[in-house]
Write a protein that holds these residues in place. Structure first.
Motif, PDB file in Angstrom:
ATOM      1  N   TYR A  61      34.090  38.269  37.175  1.00  7.84           N
ATOM      2  CA  TYR A  61      35.439  38.370  36.617  1.00  7.84           C
ATOM      3  C   TYR A  61      36.203  39.457  37.356  1.00  7.84           C
ATOM      4  O   TYR A  61      35.621  40.217  38.136  1.00  7.84           O
ATOM      5  CB  TYR A  61      35.383  38.684  35.117  1.00  7.84           C
ATOM      6  CG  TYR A  61      34.961  40.099  34.795  1.00  7.84           C
ATOM      7  CD1 TYR A  61      35.906  41.068  34.432  1.00  7.84           C
ATOM      8  CD2 TYR A  61      33.614  40.481  34.860  1.00  7.84           C
ATOM      9  CE1 TYR A  61      35.517  42.375  34.156  1.00  7.84           C
ATOM     10  CE2 TYR A  61      33.222  41.779  34.581  1.00  7.84           C
ATOM     11  CZ  TYR A  61      34.177  42.724  34.232  1.00  7.84           C
ATOM     12  OH  TYR A  61      33.797  44.013  33.963  1.00  7.84           O
ATOM     13  N   ASN A  62      37.506  39.531  37.128  1.00  8.69           N
ATOM     14  CA  ASN A  62      38.293  40.628  37.706  1.00  8.69           C
ATOM     15  C   ASN A  62      39.052  41.326  36.584  1.00  8.69           C
ATOM     16  O   ASN A  62      39.837  40.706  35.865  1.00  8.69           O
ATOM     17  CB  ASN A  62      39.229  40.156  38.818  1.00  8.69           C
ATOM     18  CG  ASN A  62      40.094  38.977  38.458  1.00  8.69           C
ATOM     19  OD1 ASN A  62      39.591  37.867  38.228  1.00  8.69           O
ATOM     20  ND2 ASN A  62      41.398  39.172  38.433  1.00  8.69           N
ATOM     21  N   SER A  63      38.795  42.608  36.436  1.00 12.11           N
ATOM     22  CA  SER A  63      39.306  43.377  35.299  1.00 12.11           C
ATOM     23  C   SER A  63      40.800  43.653  35.380  1.00 12.11           C
ATOM     24  O   SER A  63      41.375  44.204  34.426  1.00 12.11           O
ATOM     25  CB  SER A  63      38.552  44.707  35.180  1.00 12.11           C
ATOM     26  OG  SER A  63      38.692  45.471  36.368  1.00 12.11           O
ATOM     27  N   ASP A  64      41.445  43.266  36.469  1.00  6.44           N
ATOM     28  CA  ASP A  64      42.888  43.477  36.570  1.00  6.44           C
ATOM     29  C   ASP A  64      43.679  42.276  36.080  1.00  6.44           C
ATOM     30  O   ASP A  64      44.894  42.214  36.240  1.00  6.44           O
ATOM     31  CB  ASP A  64      43.287  43.794  38.014  1.00  6.44           C
ATOM     32  CG  ASP A  64      42.876  42.706  38.999  1.00  6.44           C
ATOM     33  OD1 ASP A  64      42.245  41.716  38.579  1.00  6.44           O
ATOM     34  OD2 ASP A  64      43.181  42.842  40.195  1.00  6.44           O
ATOM     35  N   SER A  65      43.009  41.323  35.450  1.00  8.51           N
ATOM     36  CA  SER A  65      43.671  40.123  34.949  1.00  8.51           C
ATOM     37  C   SER A  65      43.299  39.875  33.498  1.00  8.51           C
ATOM     38  O   SER A  65      42.121  39.788  33.143  1.00  8.51           O
ATOM     39  CB  SER A  65      43.271  38.901  35.791  1.00  8.51           C
ATOM     40  OG  SER A  65      43.594  37.695  35.119  1.00  8.51           O
ATOM     41  N   GLY A  66      44.319  39.735  32.636  1.00  8.14           N
ATOM     42  CA  GLY A  66      44.069  39.411  31.243  1.00  8.14           C
ATOM     43  C   GLY A  66      43.433  38.047  31.088  1.00  8.14           C
ATOM     44  O   GLY A  66      42.558  37.840  30.248  1.00  8.14           O
ATOM     45  N   TYR A  67      43.878  37.081  31.896  1.00  7.32           N
ATOM     46  CA  TYR A  67      43.277  35.744  31.869  1.00  7.32           C
ATOM     47  C   TYR A  67      41.787  35.824  32.149  1.00  7.32           C
ATOM     48  O   TYR A  67      40.961  35.248  31.434  1.00  7.32           O
ATOM     49  CB  TYR A  67      43.971  34.856  32.899  1.00  7.32           C
ATOM     50  CG  TYR A  67      43.255  33.560  33.227  1.00  7.32           C
ATOM     51  CD1 TYR A  67      43.603  32.379  32.584  1.00  7.32           C
ATOM     52  CD2 TYR A  67      42.244  33.517  34.185  1.00  7.32           C
ATOM     53  CE1 TYR A  67      42.950  31.190  32.883  1.00  7.32           C
ATOM     54  CE2 TYR A  67      41.592  32.337  34.492  1.00  7.32           C
ATOM     55  CZ  TYR A  67      41.938  31.180  33.836  1.00  7.32           C
ATOM     56  OH  TYR A  67      41.281  30.005  34.142  1.00  7.32           O
ATOM     57  N   SER A  68      41.425  36.528  33.215  1.00  7.73           N
ATOM     58  CA  SER A  68      40.029  36.624  33.607  1.00  7.73           C
ATOM     59  C   SER A  68      39.190  37.277  32.526  1.00  7.73           C
ATOM     60  O   SER A  68      38.090  36.814  32.193  1.00  7.73           O
ATOM     61  CB  SER A  68      39.911  37.410  34.923  1.00  7.73           C
ATOM     62  OG  SER A  68      38.564  37.554  35.314  1.00  7.73           O
ATOM     63  N   GLN A  69      39.678  38.354  31.964  1.00  5.16           N
ATOM     64  CA  GLN A  69      38.927  39.049  30.925  1.00  5.16           C
ATOM     65  C   GLN A  69      38.771  38.191  29.675  1.00  5.16           C
ATOM     66  O   GLN A  69      37.716  38.209  29.033  1.00  5.16           O
ATOM     67  CB  GLN A  69      39.608  40.369  30.582  1.00  5.16           C
ATOM     68  CG  GLN A  69      39.510  41.415  31.688  1.00  5.16           C
ATOM     69  CD  GLN A  69      40.050  42.770  31.251  1.00  5.16           C
ATOM     70  OE1 GLN A  69      41.035  42.844  30.529  1.00  5.16           O
ATOM     71  NE2 GLN A  69      39.414  43.826  31.698  1.00  5.16           N
ATOM     72  N   GLN A  70      39.814  37.441  29.318  1.00  2.79           N
ATOM     73  CA  GLN A  70      39.722  36.584  28.139  1.00  2.79           C
ATOM     74  C   GLN A  70      38.708  35.469  28.367  1.00  2.79           C
ATOM     75  O   GLN A  70      37.894  35.168  27.491  1.00  2.79           O
ATOM     76  CB  GLN A  70      41.085  35.988  27.810  1.00  2.79           C
ATOM     77  CG  GLN A  70      41.103  35.163  26.531  1.00  2.79           C
ATOM     78  CD  GLN A  70      40.941  36.007  25.285  1.00  2.79           C
ATOM     79  OE1 GLN A  70      41.655  36.966  25.088  1.00  2.79           O
ATOM     80  NE2 GLN A  70      39.986  35.649  24.444  1.00  2.79           N
ATOM     81  N   LEU A  71      38.731  34.841  29.544  1.00  3.33           N
ATOM     82  CA  LEU A  71      37.771  33.783  29.841  1.00  3.33           C
ATOM     83  C   LEU A  71      36.353  34.348  29.874  1.00  3.33           C
ATOM     84  O   LEU A  71      35.413  33.716  29.371  1.00  3.33           O
ATOM     85  CB  LEU A  71      38.114  33.117  31.177  1.00  3.33           C
ATOM     86  CG  LEU A  71      37.165  31.989  31.634  1.00  3.33           C
ATOM     87  CD1 LEU A  71      37.011  30.933  30.557  1.00  3.33           C
ATOM     88  CD2 LEU A  71      37.672  31.363  32.936  1.00  3.33           C
ATOM     89  N   GLN A  72      36.190  35.521  30.447  1.00  2.00           N
ATOM     90  CA  GLN A  72      34.888  36.188  30.450  1.00  2.00           C
ATOM     91  C   GLN A  72      34.350  36.314  29.023  1.00  2.00           C
ATOM     92  O   GLN A  72      33.186  35.985  28.735  1.00  2.00           O
ATOM     93  CB  GLN A  72      35.027  37.572  31.083  1.00  2.00           C
ATOM     94  CG  GLN A  72      33.797  38.464  30.931  1.00  2.00           C
ATOM     95  CD  GLN A  72      34.146  39.938  31.095  1.00  2.00           C
ATOM     96  OE1 GLN A  72      35.324  40.316  31.035  1.00  2.00           O
ATOM     97  NE2 GLN A  72      33.147  40.759  31.286  1.00  2.00           N
ATOM     98  N   GLN A  73      35.210  36.772  28.114  1.00  2.00           N
ATOM     99  CA  GLN A  73      34.775  36.977  26.735  1.00  2.00           C
ATOM    100  C   GLN A  73      34.442  35.662  26.039  1.00  2.00           C
ATOM    101  O   GLN A  73      33.469  35.564  25.282  1.00  2.00           O
ATOM    102  CB  GLN A  73      35.859  37.716  25.950  1.00  2.00           C
ATOM    103  CG  GLN A  73      35.431  38.143  24.547  1.00  2.00           C
ATOM    104  CD  GLN A  73      34.233  39.079  24.576  1.00  2.00           C
ATOM    105  OE1 GLN A  73      34.255  40.105  25.232  1.00  2.00           O
ATOM    106  NE2 GLN A  73      33.172  38.699  23.870  1.00  2.00           N
ATOM    107  N   GLY A 124      26.253  30.703  38.041  1.00  3.47           N
ATOM    108  CA  GLY A 124      27.288  31.709  38.245  1.00  3.47           C
ATOM    109  C   GLY A 124      28.639  31.137  37.850  1.00  3.47           C
ATOM    110  O   GLY A 124      29.066  30.121  38.398  1.00  3.47           O
ATOM    111  N   ILE A 125      29.267  31.747  36.855  1.00  5.62           N
ATOM    112  CA  ILE A 125      30.585  31.278  36.412  1.00  5.62           C
ATOM    113  C   ILE A 125      31.653  32.223  36.956  1.00  5.62           C
ATOM    114  O   ILE A 125      31.615  33.426  36.696  1.00  5.62           O
ATOM    115  CB  ILE A 125      30.674  31.186  34.883  1.00  5.62           C
ATOM    116  CG1 ILE A 125      29.634  30.192  34.357  1.00  5.62           C
ATOM    117  CG2 ILE A 125      32.080  30.747  34.461  1.00  5.62           C
ATOM    118  CD1 ILE A 125      29.682  29.968  32.865  1.00  5.62           C
ATOM    119  N   LEU A 126      32.581  31.671  37.716  1.00  4.09           N
ATOM    120  CA  LEU A 126      33.648  32.451  38.340  1.00  4.09           C
ATOM    121  C   LEU A 126      34.857  32.456  37.417  1.00  4.09           C
ATOM    122  O   LEU A 126      35.725  31.588  37.495  1.00  4.09           O
ATOM    123  CB  LEU A 126      34.001  31.864  39.701  1.00  4.09           C
ATOM    124  CG  LEU A 126      32.826  31.579  40.653  1.00  4.09           C
ATOM    125  CD1 LEU A 126      33.337  31.006  41.969  1.00  4.09           C
ATOM    126  CD2 LEU A 126      32.019  32.841  40.899  1.00  4.09           C
TER     127      LEU A 126
END
Length: 529
Positions: free
Chosen positions: A327-339, A380-382
């Motif tokens: 994930y990339n912590s500079d993106s709200g989308y990425s962090q939400q999908l990670q969670q 691995g989930i991107l």
């Protein structure tokens, strides 16, 4: 509601399961758009009192099953049109790419930047690529020389059938020439993500063409394009639109703070907007909702479905999968999908091996993949945003050279021509979850193939549906107040391109060899059978 900042660390002493620290995010609604924490969680001695013995679940509505919302431009769009999905976007024979704009969370509240009317165009300004014929059309349009604008833009369309901006402005000029047009607007990131904007505009232009060819009232449809790239100008641009009463409704905007501020202004002024944060869909009914009704937010519900779909497929391929999340912590989308991926693991008896922040300065794809192999990971989930395509390719290439390659999967923001071109053989077999995919048997796909001389993406399909829904409402009651009320009460949709119930299980596509992908690639994304 005034803006407030959340960093994912509760300050009120209460427990919020599933929440983790994140980059500070400015919010205007009651809950954080990244982690779902309520505003009072950031206030040590203020806010509403929680009922005794109740554990707060971040992002939970507490009201039964979620409503599955219209995606994307409604982007992104898509959705994430304009940045949200998410966001409400083209795989084709040319070299256009399909990128979903994902604005990075703003660490502090921004001061609105004055505008000079340069962010809105009906045909007098060009936002996408310029050609001599397009510029001639813009010049004629600015001078209200409607016949000249019609001729110039018609020539531009003939010169590049894949350019939606020329087609929209050509029809706008015809609408101006006919007089008394029906006018709507579409907000897309033409400057920051022109390819995504073009994909959305193809859906808008397609419906505009159909409507104008069959208009029973004689009033042709005009579409104003709003460049929503700069969040600092969004509130002032919104005020410009509010002060332009002939614009009867809007499609677009994303989830960034600027978009949220603009959406709140439109709501206060009674101007209808179909966006990821203000639209819900349930039981064939589309309706607009107050921006602060977090329980009906598109992005969270959609990404919950993406997380479940990806982990379920992983479990089908690898029982009790050992999953690593990039994930990339500079993106709200990425962090939400990670969670949401983490939240869905227990349902498939999945194991979380590691979470890897590719935004970290010391991130190295080769080392990361090697370490994951040694740790027993097999999937691995991107969970990456669209501006991290190059890092996704690096991971895929490192994985290709791995003795035991991971099954690579990802979300819609990697549904991108660049990943096919740059990834080469390394991305063969990658699985992505997207709301709609090109199919040879799909009537919309085949018609779009003829219209645009190439494949279109889910962003185009959902933008078409959103535009259709808005215009059908506008044409019945061309009055802002009545349109706002009609969409607030809900309208019944029929014959939509998108199956809105698909978010219970988001469709999957796979990168396979083929000759219908972007120029420079031997791969294309096909629906997973």
């Amino acid at each position: 509601m005034s803006s407030w900042t959340c960093d994912g660390v509760p300050k009120d002493g209460k427990q919020y399961p599933g929440v983790s620290p994140h980059t500070p995010q400015t919010n205007t609604g009651p809950d954080c758009i990244i982690c779902g924490l309520p505003k009072e969680a950031m206030e040590p001695s203020q806010g509403e009192k929680q009922k005794p013995g109740k554990t707060v679940m971040a992002g939970s509505s507490g009201s039964g099953s979620p409503s599955w919302l219209i995606p994307g431009i409604i982007a992104v769009i898509i959705i994430i049109l304009g940045g949200g999905l998410a966001a409400f976007f083209l795989l084709k024979e040319n070299d256009q790419s399909i990128n979903t704009p994902t604005p990075s969370p703003l660490p502090t509240e921004t001061t609105p930047t004055p505008t000079t009317g340069e962010s809105v165009s009906r045909g007098d300004k060009l936002f996408l690529q310029s050609t001599p014929n397009k510029q001639a059309g813009a010049d004629a349009f600015a001078q209200e020389n409607w016949p000249g604008a019609v001729t110039a833009y018609a020539t531009a369309v003939q010169g590049d059938a894949n350019d939606p901006e020329s087609r929209i402005y050509w029809q706008n000029a015809q609408a101006k020439q006919a007089g008394n047009p029906l006018t709507i607007a579409v907000a897309v990131p033409t400057t920051s993500s022109p390819d995504s904007a073009a994909e959305i505009l193809r859906g808008v232009a397609k419906y505009q063409t159909e409507y104008n060819q069959s208009s029973a009232s004689g009033r042709l449809l005009e579409v104003a394009i709003i460049d929503s790239s700069d969040p600092t100008t969004a509130p002032n641009v919104a005020q410009e639109i509010i002060n332009t009463p002939d614009i009867l409704g809007i499609v677009g905007y994303g989830i960034d703070p600027g978009s949220q501020a603009a959406l709140q202004q439109y709501e206060n002024a009674g101007v209808a907007v179909l966006s990821p944060l203000t639209s819900s869909f349930q039981d064939s009914t589309l309706k607009t909702i107050p921006i602060n009704e977090k329980e009906d937010e598109l992005l969270v519900n959609y990404l919950q479905a993406v997380g479940k779909t990806l982990t379920q497929y992983a479990a089908q391929q690898q029982p009790s999968p050992n999953i690593a999340i990039f994930y990339n912590s500079d993106s709200g989308y990425s962090q939400q999908l990670q969670q949401e991926i983490i939240n869905s693991l227990p349902e498939v008896q999945g194991n979380l091996i590691e979470q890897i922040d590719i935004s970290s300065p010391d991130f190295d794809a080769n080392s990361a993949v090697t370490n994951l192999q040694n740790s027993g990971a097999n999937v691995g989930i991107l969970a990456l945003s669209q501006n991290k395509v190059s890092q996704a390719v690096e991971i895929a290439k490192a994985n290709e050279n791995n003795g035991s390659p991971l099954l690579l999967m990802g979300g819609d923001e990697l549904y991108n021509a660049d990943i096919l071109v740059q990834g080469g053989d390394a991305i063969a077999g990658i699985i992505l979850a997207v709301p709609w995919s090109f199919s040879p048997t799909d009537d919309f796909a085949q018609d779009a193939l003829q219209s645009w001389k190439g494949r279109v993406s889910w962003r185009t399909a959902t933008a078409y549906d959103a535009t259709k829904a808005l215009v059908e409402t506008v044409s019945k009651n061309p009055d802002r107040t009545m349109i706002f009320q009609a969409l607030s009460n809900g309208i019944t949709l029929s014959d939509s391109t998108t199956d809105f119930n698909l978010f219970n299980e988001v469709p999957l596509v796979k990168a396979v060899q083929g000759n219908e992908g972007p120029k420079g690639s031997n791969y294309q994304f096909d629906p997973l059978k």
